[in-house]
Design an enzyme around this catalytic site. Structure first.
Site, PDB file in Angstrom:
ATOM      1  N   VAL A   1       5.775  -1.424  -7.238  1.00  0.00           N
ATOM      2  CA  VAL A   1       5.669  -0.911  -5.872  1.00  0.00           C
ATOM      3  C   VAL A   1       6.186  -1.945  -4.882  1.00  0.00           C
ATOM      4  O   VAL A   1       6.878  -1.607  -3.912  1.00  0.00           O
ATOM      5  CB  VAL A   1       4.220  -0.504  -5.551  1.00  0.00           C
ATOM      6  CG1 VAL A   1       4.115  -0.004  -4.115  1.00  0.00           C
ATOM      7  CG2 VAL A   1       3.739   0.581  -6.502  1.00  0.00           C
ATOM      8  N   ASP A   2       5.878  -3.215  -5.108  1.00  0.00           N
ATOM      9  CA  ASP A   2       6.407  -4.269  -4.244  1.00  0.00           C
ATOM     10  C   ASP A   2       7.935  -4.208  -4.194  1.00  0.00           C
ATOM     11  O   ASP A   2       8.537  -4.227  -3.113  1.00  0.00           O
ATOM     12  CB  ASP A   2       5.985  -5.641  -4.772  1.00  0.00           C
ATOM     13  CG  ASP A   2       4.683  -6.126  -4.160  1.00  0.00           C
ATOM     14  OD1 ASP A   2       4.482  -5.911  -2.954  1.00  0.00           O
ATOM     15  OD2 ASP A   2       3.874  -6.727  -4.892  1.00  0.00           O
ATOM     16  N   TYR A   3       8.556  -4.174  -5.364  1.00  0.00           N
ATOM     17  CA  TYR A   3      10.010  -4.229  -5.389  1.00  0.00           C
ATOM     18  C   TYR A   3      10.650  -2.935  -4.904  1.00  0.00           C
ATOM     19  O   TYR A   3      11.700  -2.961  -4.243  1.00  0.00           O
ATOM     20  CB  TYR A   3      10.498  -4.627  -6.782  1.00  0.00           C
ATOM     21  CG  TYR A   3      10.351  -6.117  -6.998  1.00  0.00           C
ATOM     22  CD1 TYR A   3      11.233  -6.999  -6.392  1.00  0.00           C
ATOM     23  CD2 TYR A   3       9.297  -6.633  -7.737  1.00  0.00           C
ATOM     24  CE1 TYR A   3      11.087  -8.363  -6.547  1.00  0.00           C
ATOM     25  CE2 TYR A   3       9.137  -8.000  -7.892  1.00  0.00           C
ATOM     26  CZ  TYR A   3      10.047  -8.866  -7.299  1.00  0.00           C
ATOM     27  OH  TYR A   3       9.893 -10.218  -7.434  1.00  0.00           O
TER      28      TYR A   3
END
Length: 400
Positions: free
Chosen positions: A171-173
């Site tokens: 999700v971060d990336y």
């Protein structure tokens, strides 16, 4: 980076950890000048992770992965003098990206109204866990928290083992990539109307966007997605992950022509005439039986052998690889996403470039990330600060 389609674009990066830094890293690889603003001494992720020379130098892998090519400015914006420096930076910037908890920047005097007055052509992008509006907006977040609350964990794993976190911080990336996309869209809009642009990007929204097909099933067909393990989204019984003589094989024979090619390639033409598997409807009704037949056949050879056989027959299939196996594969080398840099600096690291090719090239980093505060003096001098003023700021701990 020395060149690229975004050359001449000036970005101020007030982000940390993964999502925000990845956004500005992507833009930097395309040629933008990125000035990363860190507290004096550098952000905490510089020294997190496995011990070794890189971490000792403030270049821990989790930090370095999205830091190369950025100019590093050590600045405490919580002080009046530090805030004044940030205002000077933003006056000449094209893009300002931040990922502080919503409300923090406004309390420091940098709300949207103030920024628009400061620079009427600024693209102001905020990345947060839950966005700038909504009941959860003030909440802090990390990747696995968003995986949990967004529903992603609920559909990951097997029926017996779920909910599970997706291994890497996807999700971060994904949020970082969506943020770079949003900044580019805002720049295009600014080119059209010349005005200030506001981007509000949340990990919550991006996680749900990643699950668009599953959420659409729920909203439009009344289906509640469940964890299915290695059974693919298609539900086809001739797709999934199967044991072989020495490992696992992923298979996706979803369409009728693929199923027919599969049966011919593995020497199981009998499955084409077996009345239990005569068409898709009967195969779905007898899914467990078909999977047992396929499993018995795949167990006779290695995963690599089946991969070669099935790909040659135009049946989507692949040996399940570990990360070390995947990155060592010749195909990874051929694509050129990963670059070794820093050999001449005495500490080589392998860092990611852009995951696409542009006019035949794959832009990537050319040097190690800079040390914390490495460009502080140069950036301040470019703003018109004198050496005496810089010395005073350094003495007061406002810059480093």
């Amino acid at each position: 980076m020395p060149s690229g389609p975004l050359r001449g674009l000036h970005i101020i990066d007030l982000t940390q950890v993964f999502a925000g830094p990845y956004c500005t890293y992507l833009l930097g690889l395309l040629g933008a000048e990125v000035v990363k603003v860190e507290l004096p001494g550098g952000e905490w992720s510089r020294t997190q992770g496995p011990s070794g020379p890189a971490r000792d130098a403030g270049l821990a892998a989790g930090f370095a992965t999205q830091a190369a090519g950025k100019r590093m400015l050590g600045l405490d914006i919580r002080t009046p003098a530090g805030a004044a420096v940030l205002r000077d930076l933003l006056r000449g910037a094209d893009v300002f990206v931040e990922n502080l908890t919503p409300g923090t920047l406004a309390r420091l005097g940098f709300d949207q109204q103030a920024l628009q007055a400061l620079n009427p052509r600024l693209v102001f992008a905020s990345i947060s866990g839950f966005g700038q509006v909504g009941p959860f907006a003030p909440w802090p977040a990390f990747d696995h928290i968003i995986q949990a609350v967004s529903g992603l964990m609920s559909v990951t794993g097997t029926k017996d083992a779920a909910p599970l976190r997706v291994g890497p911080p996807v999700v971060d990336y994904a949020t970082g990539a969506y943020a770079a996309f949003a900044v580019m869209a805002a720049l295009a809009q600014r080119a059209a109307d010349g005005g200030f642009q506001r981007v509000d990007l949340s990990m919550w929204d991006c996680a749900q966007a990643l699950m668009s097909s599953a959420i659409s099933l729920h909203l439009n067909a009344g289906v509640t997605p469940r964890p299915e393990g290695n059974i693919p989204a298609s539900g086809s019984p001739s797709s999934g992950v199967f044991d072989t003589a020495d490992g696992k094989l992923a298979l996706a024979a979803n369409f009728e022509p693929q199923y027919r090619r599969l049966c011919a390639a593995i020497g199981r033409e009998d499955l084409l005439t077996d009345p239990r598997f005569a068409d898709r409807a009967t195969r779905l009704a007898q899914a467990d039986a078909l999977r047992r037949e396929l499993a018995a056949t795949f167990a006779a050879k290695s995963a690599a052998a089946w991969e070669a056989t099935l790909m040659a027959a135009d049946v989507p299939a692949g040996r399940v690889r570990s990360i070390p196996e995947a990155v060592a594969d010749p195909h990874t080398t051929a694509r050129g996403v990963w670059r070794e840099v820093g050999a001449g600096q005495g500490m080589a690291m392998t860092l990611p470039g852009l995951p696409f090719r542009l006019n035949g090239g794959a832009p990537g980093p050319i040097a190690l990330p800079a040390a914390a505060g490495a460009d502080t003096d140069a950036v301040l001098l470019s703003l018109g600060r004198t050496e005496a003023e810089i010395l005073a700021l350094r003495r007061d701990g406002i810059v480093a």
